[in-house]
Design an enzyme around this catalytic site. Structure first.
Site, PDB file in Angstrom:
ATOM      1  N   ASP A 165      -6.234  -3.165   2.364  1.00  0.00           N
ATOM      2  CA  ASP A 165      -5.433  -1.411   2.623  1.00  0.00           C
ATOM      3  C   ASP A 165      -5.880  -1.511   3.952  1.00  0.00           C
ATOM      4  OD1 ASP A 165      -4.248   0.902   2.670  1.00  0.00           O
ATOM      5  OD2 ASP A 165      -5.488   0.845   0.362  1.00  0.00           O
ATOM      6  N   ASP A 236       1.818   7.008   0.030  1.00  0.00           N
ATOM      7  CA  ASP A 236       1.580   6.507  -1.179  1.00  0.00           C
ATOM      8  C   ASP A 236       2.776   7.159  -2.299  1.00  0.00           C
ATOM      9  OD1 ASP A 236      -0.307   5.681  -0.728  1.00  0.00           O
ATOM     10  OD2 ASP A 236      -2.051   6.387  -1.064  1.00  0.00           O
TER      11      ASP A 236
END
Ligand code: GLA
Length: 411
Positions: A165, A236
């Site tokens: 990430d 997200d």
């Protein structure tokens, strides 16, 4: 292959036969190809990865016992047998590095190797999470400057999957180039992802490589180049219809970038987390399978309603996602808040989804010719399991608010 050829004491004919057999296994994807980079991406994730990830429900609280609980529930609920194989630990497992720079888990995870052994003993695989930056998004230790060492540690623990990430690597790009969106920053980002891919390959352990950088720089165009088996295409998700809808339907046009070993990832599932109705979760699941998206459940598996389990484990619906042709579906028709998407399948059929995004019921008409079929095509509704019929080559159905019909259409 090299070791294979080095075997002594056999006739040339025997050897030739073995080479032929090896190349046949190769073509079936059952034997590692010599070009390791290609092998890693083409054999791993031949269909979109399925499993569970800790983040959407447990977030920063996830612990060893939650992960064991998820593994147990995958087995007892039948989800493992429906294809949900990966048990993925997301952010906040990391502790300190020791004097040699080796990363250790924090007190929530007393023994990672034992945890991985436990997950494996259930016939499942296990995944872990890190960042190319010095810190993860939740401000835990990242892999910056320790890539090879971390990859080795993950392999020693028995990890089968890494989500990597971007997080604080954005600061590194900013510091070094003045602008995280500059061309130079983009090159740095690619290099960082490639570096970890090489480190994973060097371990010799097959580890699915999941890029998470929120779709920046059209990652779908270069994800395979840096070894990604999947890459997030958006920011997200959260457990609200509006966000799921925004992310899911924004995937139109990305189909050509997905295929066996390399998938677009519109983020993990929220099914069962409580913020949407069952119709909305069915729309979420339907859209994800049409997109050939990774199916990573994100709910608390130990407390699932029968409806949640039914949405997650409908075999015909999952088969659309996992179809071996590996073609992502796309939008074929839209009128206001009503849309039709289609996904080609390996048996010549198509999965066709009728979506109602409106806050009230809408009637949608599928013209079979719009999805490449004649008027007498066969249609099965995959959520109800019932055959349905067209009239004069068209099928009209009233769909509730935020509801969906998923059909398998074949000639
Ligand atoms: C980012 C990712 C999420 C999750 C969190 C963890 O926001 O996109 O999927 O991994 O970090 O901190």
């Amino acid at each position: 292959m090299a070791a294979y050829l080095a075997w002594g004491g056999e006739s040339t004919q025997d050897m030739f036969r073995k080479i032929l057999a090896a190349s046949w296994l190769f073509s079936l994807g059952l034997l590692a190809a010599p070009a390791a980079g290609i092998a890693q991406t083409s054999q791993l994730a031949a269909t979109p990865p399925m499993g569970w990830n800790s983040w959407n429900h447990f977030a920063g609280k996830v612990s060893d016992s939650d992960v064991r609980g998820a593994a147990d529930a995958l087995v007892s609920s039948g989800m493992r047998d429906a294809g949900y194989i990966y048990v993925n630990i997301d952010d906040t497992w990391q502790g300190e590095r020791d004097a040699k720079g080796v990363i250790h888990a924090n007190s929530k995870f007393p023994n990672m190797k034992a945890l991985a052994d436990y997950v494996h003993s259930k016939g499942l695989k296990i995944g872990i999470y890190s960042s190319p930056g010095p810190k993860t998004c939740a401000k835990y230790e990242g892999s910056y400057g320790h890539e090879e060492q971390d990859a080795k540690t993950y392999a020693e623990w028995g990890m089968d999957y890494l989500k990597y990430d971007l997080c604080s690597f954005r600061d590194v790009m900013k510091q070094q180039t003045g602008d995280e969106h500059s061309e130079k920053a983009f090159e740095m980002q690619k290099a960082a992802y490639e570096k970890m891919h090489k480190a994973l390959l060097a371990t010799g352990r097959p580890i699915v490589y999941s890029l998470c950088q929120y779709g920046w720089n059209d990652v779908w165009k270069w994800g395979p180049e840096v070894g990604g088996n999947l890459w997030r295409t958006t920011g997200d998700i959260n457990d609200h219809y509006n966000r799921m809808e925004q992310i899911g339907f924004s995937q139109a046009g990305l189909a050509k970038y997905a295929g066996p070993g390399h998938w677009n990832d519109p983020d993990m599932l929220e099914v069962g987390n409580g913020g949407m109705t069952d119709d909305e979760y069915r729309q979420h699941m339907t859209l994800w399978v049409i997109l050939a998206a990774p199916l990573l459940a994100g709910n608390d598996l130990s407390k699932m309603s029968p409806q949640t389990l039914a949405i997650l484990t409908n075999k015909d619906v999952i088969a659309v996602d996992q179809d071996t042709l590996g073609k992502q579906g796309d939008r074929v028709w839209a009128e206001g808040p009503t849309e039709i998407w289609a996904k080609p399948l390996s048996d010549g059929a198509k999965a066709v989804a009728l979506f109602n995004r409106a806050p009230d019921p809408k009637s949608i008409t599928l013209k079979l010719s719009d999805v490449g079929f004649g008027a007498n095509a066969k249609m099965r509704d995959l959520w109800t399991g019932k055959d349905v019929t067209a009239t004069n080559g068209a099928y009209t159905v009233l769909i509730p608010k935020h509801g969906t019909v998923l059909l398998k259409v074949s000639q």
